[in-house]
Design an enzyme around this catalytic site. Structure first.
Site, PDB file in Angstrom:
ATOM      1  N   GLN A  83       0.828  -1.206   0.000  1.00  0.00           N
ATOM      2  CA  GLN A  83       0.000   0.000   0.000  1.00  0.00           C
ATOM      3  C   GLN A  83       0.864   1.259   0.000  1.00  0.00           C
ATOM      4  O   GLN A  83       1.789   1.389   0.806  1.00  0.00           O
ATOM      5  CB  GLN A  83      -0.935   0.044   1.212  1.00  0.00           C
ATOM      6  CG  GLN A  83      -1.955   1.174   1.048  1.00  0.00           C
ATOM      7  CD  GLN A  83      -2.873   1.345   2.237  1.00  0.00           C
ATOM      8  OE1 GLN A  83      -2.421   1.718   3.317  1.00  0.00           O
ATOM      9  NE2 GLN A  83      -4.150   1.085   2.046  1.00  0.00           N
TER      10      GLN A  83
ATOM     11  N   CYS B  56      -6.707   7.125   4.989  1.00  0.00           N
ATOM     12  CA  CYS B  56      -6.038   7.481   6.243  1.00  0.00           C
ATOM     13  C   CYS B  56      -6.519   8.847   6.739  1.00  0.00           C
ATOM     14  O   CYS B  56      -6.394   9.849   6.031  1.00  0.00           O
ATOM     15  CB  CYS B  56      -4.527   7.498   6.046  1.00  0.00           C
ATOM     16  SG  CYS B  56      -3.656   7.954   7.557  1.00  0.00           S
TER      17      CYS B  56
ATOM     18  N   LYS C 259      -8.139   1.803  -1.684  1.00  0.00           N
ATOM     19  CA  LYS C 259      -8.942   1.637  -0.463  1.00  0.00           C
ATOM     20  C   LYS C 259      -9.463   3.007  -0.049  1.00  0.00           C
ATOM     21  O   LYS C 259      -8.671   3.934   0.154  1.00  0.00           O
ATOM     22  CB  LYS C 259      -8.077   1.024   0.642  1.00  0.00           C
ATOM     23  CG  LYS C 259      -8.800   0.798   1.963  1.00  0.00           C
ATOM     24  CD  LYS C 259      -8.001  -0.173   2.831  1.00  0.00           C
ATOM     25  CE  LYS C 259      -8.622  -0.391   4.196  1.00  0.00           C
ATOM     26  NZ  LYS C 259      -8.351   0.700   5.131  1.00  0.00           N
TER      27      LYS C 259
ATOM     28  N   GLY D  91     -14.790  -3.107   7.500  1.00  0.00           N
ATOM     29  CA  GLY D  91     -15.356  -2.338   8.604  1.00  0.00           C
ATOM     30  C   GLY D  91     -16.385  -3.139   9.369  1.00  0.00           C
ATOM     31  O   GLY D  91     -17.320  -3.684   8.788  1.00  0.00           O
TER      32      GLY D  91
HETATM   33  C1  LIG Z   1      -3.837   0.645  14.124  1.00  0.00           C
HETATM   34  C2  LIG Z   1      -4.464   0.849  12.776  1.00  0.00           C
HETATM   35  C3  LIG Z   1      -3.670   1.183  11.698  1.00  0.00           C
HETATM   36  C4  LIG Z   1      -4.242   1.352  10.424  1.00  0.00           C
HETATM   37  N1  LIG Z   1      -3.423   1.622   9.355  1.00  0.00           N
HETATM   38  C5  LIG Z   1      -3.951   1.647   8.099  1.00  0.00           C
HETATM   39  C6  LIG Z   1      -3.104   1.754   6.952  1.00  0.00           C
HETATM   40  O1  LIG Z   1      -1.871   1.786   7.040  1.00  0.00           O
HETATM   41  N2  LIG Z   1      -3.711   1.796   5.732  1.00  0.00           N
HETATM   42  C7  LIG Z   1      -5.078   1.725   5.581  1.00  0.00           C
HETATM   43  O2  LIG Z   1      -5.578   1.762   4.458  1.00  0.00           O
HETATM   44  N3  LIG Z   1      -5.883   1.599   6.655  1.00  0.00           N
HETATM   45  C8  LIG Z   1      -5.355   1.539   7.894  1.00  0.00           C
HETATM   46  N4  LIG Z   1      -6.175   1.342   8.964  1.00  0.00           N
HETATM   47  C9  LIG Z   1      -7.619   1.115   8.743  1.00  0.00           C
HETATM   48  C10 LIG Z   1      -7.899  -0.386   8.598  1.00  0.00           C
HETATM   49  O3  LIG Z   1      -7.275  -0.914   7.456  1.00  0.00           O
HETATM   50  C11 LIG Z   1      -9.411  -0.643   8.499  1.00  0.00           C
HETATM   51  O4  LIG Z   1      -9.896   0.065   7.393  1.00  0.00           O
HETATM   52  C12 LIG Z   1     -10.156  -0.190   9.741  1.00  0.00           C
HETATM   53  O5  LIG Z   1      -9.522  -0.643  10.915  1.00  0.00           O
HETATM   54  C13 LIG Z   1     -11.605  -0.686   9.704  1.00  0.00           C
HETATM   55  O6  LIG Z   1     -11.652  -2.086   9.724  1.00  0.00           O
HETATM   56  P1  LIG Z   1     -12.058  -2.879  11.075  1.00  0.00           P
HETATM   57  O7  LIG Z   1     -13.388  -2.339  11.525  1.00  0.00           O
HETATM   58  O8  LIG Z   1     -12.108  -4.325  10.639  1.00  0.00           O
HETATM   59  O9  LIG Z   1     -10.979  -2.615  12.076  1.00  0.00           O
HETATM   60  C14 LIG Z   1      -5.640   1.204  10.243  1.00  0.00           C
HETATM   61  C15 LIG Z   1      -6.432   0.887  11.348  1.00  0.00           C
HETATM   62  C16 LIG Z   1      -5.866   0.702  12.596  1.00  0.00           C
HETATM   63  C17 LIG Z   1      -6.750   0.330  13.755  1.00  0.00           C
END
Ligand SMILES: Cc1cc2nc3c(=O)[nH]c(=O)nc-3n(C[C@H](O)[C@H](O)[C@H](O)COP(=O)(O)O)c2cc1C
Length: 402
Positions: free
Chosen positions: A150, A180, A221, A283
């Site tokens: 990514q 982000c 994304k 999500g």
């Molecule tokens: C600690 C942390 C770091 C994340 N870093 C990224 C990232 O580097 N790139 C990205 O596209 N999303 C990042 N996200 C978002 C996640 O990829 C995801 O979209 C988000 O946690 C929602 O999914 P979930 O409800 O299953 O946690 C991050 C989320 C968390 C909690």
């Protein structure tokens, strides 16, 4: 097709709203996210990979082209051109999905269970990233495994050149981050700040597409919007128009951050209805059963798991880990990180704390989480994890669910 003709009588959990019937493959739902059970028996004459039925209507209208063939994709790829072997994917997570965590998860699950992983975002700003920075993010086994790299940035040429270098290093898929919400990303107009400008998003995807050989897919994304989700379809179409092979949608807006109760799966279904490329829903997956439930409810081709995979790395299979398995996972993570960072205790302890913050498997840290997180000395924390110290509960297997 009118929007209403796509509707079925199914509803989204907790919303009472009808869900769209169409999926990008033309199927109304997926029988299972286990690639072995759902892949089509038809195989590509070029690669021998199982073929997913195409969206005939879109083909007929000339809106859809067959994805290019990726010679690096696993033999079990379930959508031709994408290097994924099953429909459940690990989300990119900064500070978490380093090579150590990804490799442990890939070792834990076979190809039919965990379809692929993504790196943490790599920020591309003042210049294209040097090869060593890309290699570090990929890790020693990274590029050869089912992995997407990514990138985050807004400079077309620098992103394109970085992607080209990554492809030379064997990367099988390039993803661009439009999700982000961090202040740094907003300041430099990258990540989800770009959601304010769909035509710029399209150009960025296109720049990556143009920079890469056709067999390397570009994916993107997004979040569901900034303040609200009113232009979600425009965002999805911008990604498709730029030439992406897959759209991942995190079904929260920037404003909703990561708050509980804000993950709205109907937004994923709206994207499925809006574009003719496969959609990966993300999500609100909190447990194993939600992976398939989300794909069924939305028609998404893939389901991406974020924090639930930190809480329980076995979420992809549904295996209920024992206390010993959980402790072993953390100890192996610490050992591997120590080796890869040449003993940088502060860094290893910070990563372990990030995992402890979310960890739920086998009920570890249930009562002691805040004590572990308050541990000041990195050496003490790492040593306790390595010697598999008591983390609660003390029983050898997790208590049965009521
Ligand atoms: C600690 C942390 C770091 C994340 N870093 C990224 C990232 O580097 N790139 C990205 O596209 N999303 C990042 N996200 C978002 C996640 O990829 C995801 O979209 C988000 O946690 C929602 O999914 P979930 O409800 O299953 O946690 C991050 C989320 C968390 C909690």
């Amino acid at each position: 097709m009118s929007p209403t003709s796509r509707r079925s009588s199914r509803t989204f959990p907790g919303t009472g709203r009808p869900s769209p019937k169409k999926s990008w493959t033309g199927r109304s739902s997926f029988a299972s996210f286990d690639g072995a059970r759902i892949s089509s028996p038809a195989r590509s004459p070029h690669t021998g990979f199982p073929l997913v039925p195409t969206n005939t209507a879109a083909h007929n209208e000339g809106r859809m082209v067959s994805p290019p063939i990726n010679p690096c994709a696993p033999r079990t790829a379930i959508i031709e051109g994408l290097p994924f072997s099953a429909r459940a994917l690990l989300a990119p997570m900064d500070g978490v999905t380093d090579p150590t965590f990804r490799d442990l998860l890939l070792d834990l699950h076979d190809e039919g269970v965990l379809g692929g992983t993504f790196t943490e975002f790599l920020r591309v700003s003042a210049h294209p990233l040097p090869r060593h920075a890309i290699e570090k993010t990929l890790g020693p086994r990274g590029a050869r495994r089912r992995l997407g790299l990514q990138l985050m940035g807004n400079h077309e040429a620098h992103l394109g050149e970085t992607a080209r270098r990554a492809a030379e290093l064997g990367v099988q898929l390039i993803d661009i981050n439009f999700g982000c919400p961090a202040r740094g990303a907003a300041k430099s107009i990258a990540g989800c700040a770009l959601l304010a400008d769909p035509s710029r998003m399209r150009r960025l995807v296109q720049a990556l597409r143009d920079a890469l050989p056709t067999h390397i897919p570009v994916t993107a994304k997004i979040r569901s919007g900034l303040e609200d989700d009113s232009n979600l379809e425009d965002l999805a179409k911008a990604v498709e128009d730029g030439g992406a092979a897959l759209l991942t949608v995190h079904c929260r807006t920037k404003k909703e951050a990561y708050r509980d109760g804000t993950a709205r799966w109907e937004r994923i279904a709206r994207c499925v209805a809006a574009v003719n490329i496969p959609v990966c829903g993300n999500g609100g997956i909190e447990e194993h059963a939600h992976i398939e439930a989300m794909m069924r409810a939305t028609g998404a081709a893939f389901a991406m798991v974020g924090r639930a995979a930190i809480a329980d790395p076995w979420v992809f299979s549904g295996h209920r880990a024992t206390t010993d398995e959980s402790r072993d996972f953390l100890a192996r993570y610490a050992e591997d990180m120590l080796e890869r960072t040449q003993g940088r205790m502060v860094r290893v302890a910070a990563r372990l704390k990030q995992m402890i913050r979310y960890w739920k498997a086998a009920g570890l840290f249930e009562e002691s989480r805040s004590r572990w997180l308050r541990t000041k000395s990195p050496e003490t924390l790492v040593a306790a994890i390595l010697r598999r110290a008591e983390m609660e509960p003390s029983c050898p297997t997790p208590p049965a669910k009521a």
